[in-house]
Motif scaffolding. Structure first.
Motif, PDB file in Angstrom:
ATOM      1  N   THR A 151       0.836  -1.212   0.000  1.00  0.00           N
ATOM      2  CA  THR A 151       0.000   0.000   0.000  1.00  0.00           C
ATOM      3  C   THR A 151       0.867   1.256   0.000  1.00  0.00           C
ATOM      4  N   LEU A 152       2.169   1.091   0.171  1.00  0.00           N
ATOM      5  CA  LEU A 152       3.083   2.232   0.114  1.00  0.00           C
ATOM      6  C   LEU A 152       3.164   2.750  -1.319  1.00  0.00           C
ATOM      7  N   PRO A 153       3.398   4.054  -1.494  1.00  0.00           N
ATOM      8  CA  PRO A 153       3.476   4.641  -2.844  1.00  0.00           C
ATOM      9  C   PRO A 153       4.801   4.336  -3.544  1.00  0.00           C
ATOM     10  N   VAL A 154       5.118   3.061  -3.643  1.00  0.00           N
ATOM     11  CA  VAL A 154       6.345   2.637  -4.327  1.00  0.00           C
ATOM     12  C   VAL A 154       6.009   1.472  -5.245  1.00  0.00           C
ATOM     13  N   SER A 155       6.821   1.284  -6.252  1.00  0.00           N
ATOM     14  CA  SER A 155       6.573   0.222  -7.225  1.00  0.00           C
ATOM     15  C   SER A 155       7.155  -1.105  -6.742  1.00  0.00           C
ATOM     16  N   ILE A 193      10.688 -13.356 -13.240  1.00  0.00           N
ATOM     17  CA  ILE A 193       9.572 -14.131 -12.683  1.00  0.00           C
ATOM     18  C   ILE A 193       9.168 -13.570 -11.316  1.00  0.00           C
ATOM     19  N   THR A 194      10.145 -13.259 -10.476  1.00  0.00           N
ATOM     20  CA  THR A 194       9.841 -12.706  -9.154  1.00  0.00           C
ATOM     21  C   THR A 194       9.067 -11.406  -9.276  1.00  0.00           C
ATOM     22  N   HIS A 195       9.517 -10.528 -10.149  1.00  0.00           N
ATOM     23  CA  HIS A 195       8.837  -9.247 -10.348  1.00  0.00           C
ATOM     24  C   HIS A 195       7.411  -9.474 -10.852  1.00  0.00           C
ATOM     25  N   TYR A 196       7.255 -10.373 -11.810  1.00  0.00           N
ATOM     26  CA  TYR A 196       5.929 -10.643 -12.371  1.00  0.00           C
ATOM     27  C   TYR A 196       4.979 -11.204 -11.311  1.00  0.00           C
ATOM     28  N   MET A 197       5.451 -12.154 -10.526  1.00  0.00           N
ATOM     29  CA  MET A 197       4.599 -12.779  -9.511  1.00  0.00           C
ATOM     30  C   MET A 197       4.192 -11.779  -8.426  1.00  0.00           C
ATOM     31  N   LEU A 198       5.114 -10.919  -8.037  1.00  0.00           N
ATOM     32  CA  LEU A 198       4.794  -9.927  -7.004  1.00  0.00           C
ATOM     33  C   LEU A 198       3.917  -8.812  -7.547  1.00  0.00           C
ATOM     34  N   ASP A 199       4.097  -8.489  -8.812  1.00  0.00           N
ATOM     35  CA  ASP A 199       3.373  -7.368  -9.396  1.00  0.00           C
ATOM     36  C   ASP A 199       2.000  -7.759  -9.936  1.00  0.00           C
TER      37      ASP A 199
END
Length: 266
Positions: A95-99, A254-260
């Motif tokens: 919920t923080l304003p970060v990507s 893959i990590t970025h995709y799964m988290l995003d």
């Protein structure tokens, strides 16, 4: 905001990791003192059975402490990622304003620096403990040999070895990240899912290794006996470097995709 994330990560992880370093310093100095006492030919204490038993216990404690600094650092960092990103804390984190990219960068930067610091602490501890026992001469001879290798025109091999070491450290971070990122899709069984993911990755790595070795033997069936040690090392380093680059890139994506896109905090 990325700077604040990194600062917060250091603060959160330091509470767990710095006590390990303090303990390692204490055990190292205590064992060093025991070495000094034992090396004193006039010392009566060094010859006592109690002292010999105590020295044995402290040396065992020292070895376990070295292992603990390396292993627990990795465990703490993995747990921090899991708790902060994939458990209840994840609701606050995302919920923080970060990507997602900023979250990953902060975790990777902090984890990488702690791993390097832990290896440096272990290296320094060993050198302090065994100073005067021939370890400095060992490093002198090693660096002398290394300089000879580099000056003989093997700069590329040297650069490849450094790159492999740096990528291996990164791989030690991103592999558990991708395992937990994929495993979090196993509702109610996230840890089991992470373990299964790791097994799959391990099997794939083994298959790739076997396929490459079979291809090498097949394509060089008549040349293997004539290949020099340098040529075999050169091939091995190239293969290991390419595999690490591919793994680190794929695991990061893959990590970025799964988290995003596929985050599951239930």
């Amino acid at each position: 905001m990325l700077g604040k994330l990194i600062k917060n990560e250091y603060r959160a992880t330091a509470r767990l990791i710095l006590p390990l370093y303090i303990w390692l310093v204490f055990v190292t100095l205590l064992n060093k003192l025991i070495f000094v006492i034992e090396d004193d030919p006039a010392s009566v204490i060094a010859k006592s059975k109690v002292m010999m038993a105590f020295a044995g216990i402290m040396m065992a404690t020292y070895v376990l402490s070295l292992i603990a600094v390396g292993a627990l650092t990795v465990i703490f960092l993995i747990k921090r990622f899991y708790d902060n990103m994939l458990k209840d804390e994840g609701y606050l984190s995302f919920t923080l304003p970060v990507s997602t990219t900023q979250h990953m960068v902060s975790k990777i930067v902090v984890s990488y620096s702690w791993l390097v610091a832990s290896f440096a602490a272990i290296f320094a501890s060993i050198n302090v403990l065994f100073a005067g026992q021939g370890i400095m001469e060992f490093w002198h001879d090693l660096f002398k040999e290394l300089s000879t290798v580099i000056n003989d025109g093997n700069q590329v091999i040297f650069v490849m070895i450094i790159a492999i070491i740096l990528l291996t450290i990164y791989n030690a971070i991103i592999t558990p990240y991708v395992c937990f990122s994929v495993g979090q899709r196993f509702n109610g069984h996230k840890v089991i899912g992470a373990f299964i993911t790791y097994i799959v990755i391990y099997i794939i790595n083994q298959i790739i290794g076997v396929v490459v070795m079979v291809a090498l033997v097949t394509s060089n069936a008549g040349n293997l006996d004539t290949m020099t040690d340098g040529e075999i090392m050169n091939f091995t380093l190239h293969f290991e470097l390419i595999l690490l680059i591919a793994e680190c890139t794929i695991f990061t994506v893959i990590t970025h995709y799964m988290l995003d896109k596929k985050l599951n905090l239930d």
